[in-house]
Design a protein around this motif. Structure first.
Motif: not given
Length: 499
Positions: A256-258, A323, A373, A377, A472-474
């Motif tokens: 998971e990128r986030s 983020r 954060a 995520a 981080v996109r969450a």
């Protein structure tokens, strides 16, 4: 007492263990003189504690869910108190470093059980209030650490920064046994001891390698051997975690990128914010002639800015994506380090104040939101694991930053000082060099080394902040998200608190 007694008991332990992260900073020059300690010894006085805490957090948290969280918490306080006594009685640097590592073991047991114990006692609005108090205590411990350390060092002596833990520990143990109920995690869980050992080998080998590289060079056999051990530990950790039924860290989360972005940010955070402080304190006391008390007070612009900002972030930025607070905070910390890298032979401590304030403001953005954060995520059922992982890499990042900064500092000073003098100067031995090296040369060398180290930290903070913003996109918020953690943590064996 029935309502707030458990919170008081838990907060006493939290205050002690977090205080001991920063309380030693201003006492390092006095320790060096009293124990004839070298720069490497001083680095391990700081890193031994942080590494033990980082290496054992996840494993001890899982064990506590099986053995009983209150039982493990009390055992941690007992170990912490006994190690504090050994620290206070240490007759040499080796004894002190070993006792600090044992202190870290006790601190891990205390820290890993903090939020699960709170979660088992408080619900709903009371839980939110309890978390707010616990967060305030956590921030206050880090903030007052240098000041308390300075007062004790200048008063009864540096040994009392450890001995003062003894009466507090007695009260914490008595109160915990009296008012905190026992709680456990789900049945059928197992402790991933193999993963715990592998991670400890990785973290310890990597940090030791950096310290030895600063002493002997990057190609020295001791440094290369330590790095090889670290690589083997990391490989073993990956293999074990992929096969374990109940892993410390589910490696699939790193896809998971986030989550990966938050972990990178957390790894950098404590290191870039506080990794320079042991050396800045040595510079202030041994070259600027400050007392330990004044040396501790000079750090107040950083700590006060952090506390004030954290309060404002919690009240005014609820709903802002984490983020932005974490990434933006790291950029501010990086900028603060860059602003401090302006020292010259005639500079005083006031040259650091603008940078201290920026680092403090950035810390106030990151500290209360980085755990949220991480939780945002990952799936809800993995939030306990995520919180524990973030706390672990924060401690590891601090230990690594202290080691890296020392290596950069001495490497930069070596070119302008006689052979061996760089390590003596960085270890607080300016007085021993004044007969052979001019004061101007000593100040120039130390200022140049600090500037280089601060530039390295500034670059690390800037890169980490940019990675968080990109990865981080969450939709985690600066507030609220962390309130869901305790309910999850009370059910997950891998739980550890976020600070």
């Amino acid at each position: 007492m029935r309502t707030w007694g458990p919170l008081t008991a838990v907060c006493l332990g939290t205050f002690m263990l977090l205080l001991d992260v920063t309380i030693v900073v201003v006492a390092l020059p006095d320790m060096a003189t009293a124990l004839h300690a070298s720069l490497t010894d001083l680095q391990w006085v700081v890193d031994g504690y942080a590494l033990a805490l980082a290496a054992l957090l996840l494993g001890v948290g899982a064990a506590a869910d099986i053995l009983g969280r209150r039982r493990v918490h009390v055992a941690g306080v007992v170990v912490f108190a006994a190690a504090s006594l050994l620290c206070g009685l240490a007759s040499g640097p080796g004894t002190l470093v070993a006792a600090r590592a044992v202190q870290g073991v006790g601190a891990a047991a205390m820290f890993a059980t903090t939020l699960p114990l709170i979660a088992s006692v408080y619900q709903g609005r009371q839980r939110s209030a309890a978390l707010g108090v616990w967060g305030a205590v956590s921030g206050a411990a880090a903030a007052v650490g240098p000041v308390v350390g300075g007062l004790l060092t200048a008063g009864p002596g540096w040994r009392w920064i450890f001995l003062v833990n003894l009466p507090v520990s007695v009260v914490a143990i008595w109160l915990t046994l009296r008012v905190v109920p026992e709680s456990r995690g789900p049945r059928g869980m197992r402790v991933d001891w193999a993963g715990t050992v592998a991670f400890a080998v990785f973290a310890g080998g990597l940090t030791y390698g950096v310290v030895r590289a600063g002493e002997d060079g990057w190609t020295a056999s001791a440094a290369l051997g330590a790095f090889a051990a670290a690589a083997a530990g990391l490989l073993a950790f990956v293999v074990v975690e992929r096969r374990a039924a109940h892993p410390l860290l589910d490696l699939s989360l790193l896809r998971e990128r986030s989550f990966t972005g938050v972990m990178l940010g957390a790894l950098a955070f404590s290191g870039v914010a506080f990794g320079s402080l042991p050396y800045v304190s040595i510079w202030m006391q041994t070259l600027l002639g400050m007392t330990p008390v004044r040396g501790g007070l000079t750090l107040l612009p950083l700590t006060v800015a952090a506390m004030v900002t954290a309060v404002l972030v919690g009240r005014l930025l609820y709903g802002v994506p984490a983020r932005l607070t974490v990434g933006g905070g790291l950029l501010l910390i990086g900028s603060g380090n860059f602003c401090q890298a302006v020292l010259g032979p005639g500079s005083g401590w006031t040259a650091l104040v603008p940078g201290f304030v920026l680092v403090g403001v950035g810390t106030g953005f990151v500290s209360p939101t980085v755990a949220g954060a991480a939780l945002a995520a990952v799936p809800v059922e993995r939030s306990g694991m995520a919180g524990g992982a973030v706390n672990t890499v924060r401690q590891l990042g601090y230990a690594l930053a202290v080691a890296v900064f020392g290596t950069v500092l001495t490497s930069r000073m070596t070119g302008t000082l006689p052979h061996g003098a760089a390590h003596t100067l960085a270890g607080g031995g300016a007085g021993a060099l004044r007969g052979t090296v001019t004061e101007h040369t000593l100040r120039t060398a130390f200022a140049s080394g600090l500037n280089t180290g601060l530039l390295v930290l500034g670059a690390a903070g800037t890169v980490a902040g940019a990675l968080v913003l990109v990865l981080v996109r969450a939709p985690g918020a600066a507030g609220g998200v962390t309130e869901s953690a305790p309910s999850t943590l009370s059910q997950k064996s891998t739980s550890t608190p976020g600070s």
